[in-house]
Design a protein around this motif. Structure first.
Motif, mmCIF file in Angstrom:
data_model
loop_
_atom_site.group_PDB
_atom_site.id
_atom_site.type_symbol
_atom_site.label_atom_id
_atom_site.label_comp_id
_atom_site.label_asym_id
_atom_site.label_seq_id
_atom_site.Cartn_x
_atom_site.Cartn_y
_atom_site.Cartn_z
ATOM 1 N N LEU A 55 40.103 26.107 38.768
ATOM 2 C CA LEU A 55 41.226 27.000 38.972
ATOM 3 C C LEU A 55 40.714 28.532 38.497
ATOM 4 C CD1 LEU A 55 43.900 27.650 40.002
ATOM 5 C CD2 LEU A 55 44.578 27.118 37.763
ATOM 6 N N ILE A 56 40.086 28.274 37.335
ATOM 7 C CA ILE A 56 39.767 29.813 36.688
ATOM 8 C C ILE A 56 38.542 30.337 37.411
ATOM 9 C CG2 ILE A 56 38.152 30.701 34.558
ATOM 10 C CD1 ILE A 56 40.087 28.487 33.100
ATOM 11 N N ARG A 57 37.413 29.661 38.047
ATOM 12 C CA ARG A 57 36.531 30.277 38.882
ATOM 13 C C ARG A 57 36.982 30.606 40.190
ATOM 14 N NH1 ARG A 57 34.725 28.645 43.232
ATOM 15 N NH2 ARG A 57 35.423 26.343 42.920
ATOM 16 N N ARG A 58 37.928 29.986 40.729
ATOM 17 C CA ARG A 58 38.317 30.548 42.218
ATOM 18 C C ARG A 58 39.370 31.574 41.715
ATOM 19 N NH1 ARG A 58 37.603 31.817 46.101
ATOM 20 N NH2 ARG A 58 38.694 31.269 48.004
ATOM 21 N N VAL A 59 40.430 31.588 40.974
ATOM 22 C CA VAL A 59 40.911 32.786 40.758
ATOM 23 C C VAL A 59 40.295 33.913 40.256
ATOM 24 C CG1 VAL A 59 43.029 33.988 39.412
ATOM 25 C CG2 VAL A 59 43.266 31.375 40.141
ATOM 26 N N THR A 60 39.187 33.873 39.565
ATOM 27 C CA THR A 60 38.214 34.691 39.124
ATOM 28 C C THR A 60 37.697 35.582 40.379
ATOM 29 O OG1 THR A 60 37.689 33.982 37.088
ATOM 30 C CG2 THR A 60 35.998 35.481 37.950
ATOM 31 N N ASP A 61 37.366 34.693 41.303
ATOM 32 C CA ASP A 61 36.796 35.101 42.461
ATOM 33 C C ASP A 61 37.578 36.013 43.541
ATOM 34 O OD1 ASP A 61 34.382 33.801 42.030
ATOM 35 O OD2 ASP A 61 34.680 32.001 43.586
ATOM 36 N N HIS A 62 38.806 35.491 43.443
ATOM 37 C CA HIS A 62 39.862 36.343 44.066
ATOM 38 C C HIS A 62 40.010 37.548 43.457
ATOM 39 C CE1 HIS A 62 41.211 33.470 46.955
ATOM 40 N NE2 HIS A 62 41.607 32.621 45.951
ATOM 41 N N LYS A 63 40.141 37.758 41.931
ATOM 42 C CA LYS A 63 40.371 38.877 41.418
ATOM 43 C C LYS A 63 39.218 39.924 41.577
ATOM 44 C CE LYS A 63 43.912 37.655 37.948
ATOM 45 N NZ LYS A 63 44.768 38.827 38.102
ATOM 46 N N ASP A 64 37.644 39.310 41.758
ATOM 47 C CA ASP A 64 36.750 40.177 41.740
ATOM 48 C C ASP A 64 36.291 40.579 43.102
ATOM 49 O OD1 ASP A 64 36.527 39.910 38.950
ATOM 50 O OD2 ASP A 64 34.781 38.513 38.817
ATOM 51 N N GLY A 65 37.264 39.969 44.125
ATOM 52 C CA GLY A 65 36.948 40.299 45.435
ATOM 53 C C GLY A 65 35.577 39.586 45.920
ATOM 54 N N LYS A 66 35.124 38.361 45.727
ATOM 55 C CA LYS A 66 33.799 37.846 45.681
ATOM 56 C C LYS A 66 33.728 37.672 47.451
ATOM 57 C CE LYS A 66 32.242 37.018 41.606
ATOM 58 N NZ LYS A 66 31.213 36.756 40.932
ATOM 59 N N ASN A 67 34.542 37.236 47.955
ATOM 60 C CA ASN A 67 34.348 37.113 49.383
ATOM 61 C C ASN A 67 35.302 38.526 50.379
ATOM 62 O OD1 ASN A 67 34.311 36.337 51.974
ATOM 63 N ND2 ASN A 67 35.355 34.133 51.566
ATOM 64 N N LEU A 68 34.198 39.527 50.497
ATOM 65 C CA LEU A 68 34.875 40.606 51.203
ATOM 66 C C LEU A 68 35.542 40.503 52.518
ATOM 67 C CD1 LEU A 68 32.311 43.261 49.924
ATOM 68 C CD2 LEU A 68 34.221 42.225 48.809
ATOM 69 N N ASN A 69 35.225 39.379 53.091
ATOM 70 C CA ASN A 69 35.925 39.035 54.389
ATOM 71 C C ASN A 69 36.966 38.103 54.261
ATOM 72 O OD1 ASN A 69 34.044 40.591 55.769
ATOM 73 N ND2 ASN A 69 32.442 38.761 55.806
ATOM 74 N N SER A 70 37.541 38.172 53.348
ATOM 75 C CA SER A 70 38.443 36.997 53.307
ATOM 76 C C SER A 70 39.829 37.559 53.214
ATOM 77 C CB SER A 70 38.300 36.291 51.757
ATOM 78 O OG SER A 70 38.835 36.945 50.744
ATOM 79 N N PHE A 71 40.846 36.538 53.669
ATOM 80 C CA PHE A 71 42.186 37.078 53.895
ATOM 81 C C PHE A 71 42.824 37.641 52.573
ATOM 82 C CE2 PHE A 71 46.758 35.796 53.550
ATOM 83 C CZ PHE A 71 47.387 36.279 54.265
ATOM 84 N N ASP A 105 51.734 37.744 36.559
ATOM 85 C CA ASP A 105 50.356 37.170 36.776
ATOM 86 C C ASP A 105 50.264 36.185 35.677
ATOM 87 O OD1 ASP A 105 47.818 36.765 37.258
ATOM 88 O OD2 ASP A 105 47.270 38.755 37.531
ATOM 89 N N LEU A 106 49.856 35.260 36.171
ATOM 90 C CA LEU A 106 49.704 34.023 35.142
ATOM 91 C C LEU A 106 48.211 33.735 34.808
ATOM 92 C CD1 LEU A 106 52.044 31.524 37.005
ATOM 93 C CD2 LEU A 106 52.591 32.829 35.104
ATOM 94 N N TRP A 107 47.364 34.871 35.170
ATOM 95 C CA TRP A 107 46.027 34.733 34.801
ATOM 96 C C TRP A 107 45.638 34.539 33.272
ATOM 97 C CZ3 TRP A 107 41.290 33.905 36.172
ATOM 98 C CH2 TRP A 107 40.166 34.196 35.387
ATOM 99 N N GLU A 108 46.363 35.274 32.213
ATOM 100 C CA GLU A 108 46.132 34.870 30.911
ATOM 101 C C GLU A 108 46.502 33.295 30.586
ATOM 102 O OE1 GLU A 108 44.729 36.861 28.597
ATOM 103 O OE2 GLU A 108 44.425 38.472 30.136
ATOM 104 N N GLU A 109 47.564 32.933 31.152
ATOM 105 C CA GLU A 109 47.824 31.588 30.670
ATOM 106 C C GLU A 109 47.020 30.494 31.378
ATOM 107 O OE1 GLU A 109 52.048 30.339 31.695
ATOM 108 O OE2 GLU A 109 52.818 32.239 31.409
ATOM 109 N N ILE A 110 46.175 30.623 32.327
ATOM 110 C CA ILE A 110 45.217 29.548 32.897
ATOM 111 C C ILE A 110 43.842 29.942 31.752
ATOM 112 C CG2 ILE A 110 46.200 29.514 35.236
ATOM 113 C CD1 ILE A 110 43.469 30.868 35.885
ATOM 114 N N LEU A 111 43.678 30.861 31.461
ATOM 115 C CA LEU A 111 42.702 31.265 30.459
ATOM 116 C C LEU A 111 42.798 30.343 29.195
ATOM 117 C CD1 LEU A 111 41.662 34.795 30.690
ATOM 118 C CD2 LEU A 111 40.625 32.876 31.710
#
Length: 99
Positions: A26-42, A91-97
């Motif tokens: 979960l941490i890696r995946r949400v980080t990817d979303h927050k960082d815009g890792k996949n620029l073609n993604s929904f 935003d629950l980001w801090e909670e998952i950390l």
């Protein structure tokens, strides 16, 4: 989430678009979303950087089944699910950390 899997719901900062996903990290995946890792993604296209719901499961198969159930439901059902854990839609980001 040491083993197994989890589901999560991301939204934009105006809460107009919802995205439900499944992951084994979960941490890696949400980080990817927050960082815009996949620029073609929904999630990148709609700026979905706010984690508003997450749930963990013992196996990835359980997580996938729950993701399918959520994706098959109406927006209202997704909103009710989010409200059950996170009525302020913060935003629950801090909670998952800490998790």
């Amino acid at each position: 989430m040491k083993k197994g899997g989890g589901i999560y719901i991301m939204t934009n900062y105006s809460n107009t678009v919802l995205y439900t996903g499944v992951t084994n990290d979960l941490i890696r995946r949400v980080t990817d979303h927050k960082d815009g890792k996949n620029l073609n993604s929904f999630t990148y296209r709609y700026n979905l950087k706010k984690l508003v719901y997450f749930e963990s499961f013992h196996t990835i198969e359980e997580a996938i089944a729950k993701e399918k159930q959520i994706k098959g439901g109406s927006r209202k059902k997704k909103e009710n699910l989010i409200n059950s854990l996170n009525p302020e839609w913060k935003d629950l980001w801090e909670e998952i950390l800490k998790w």
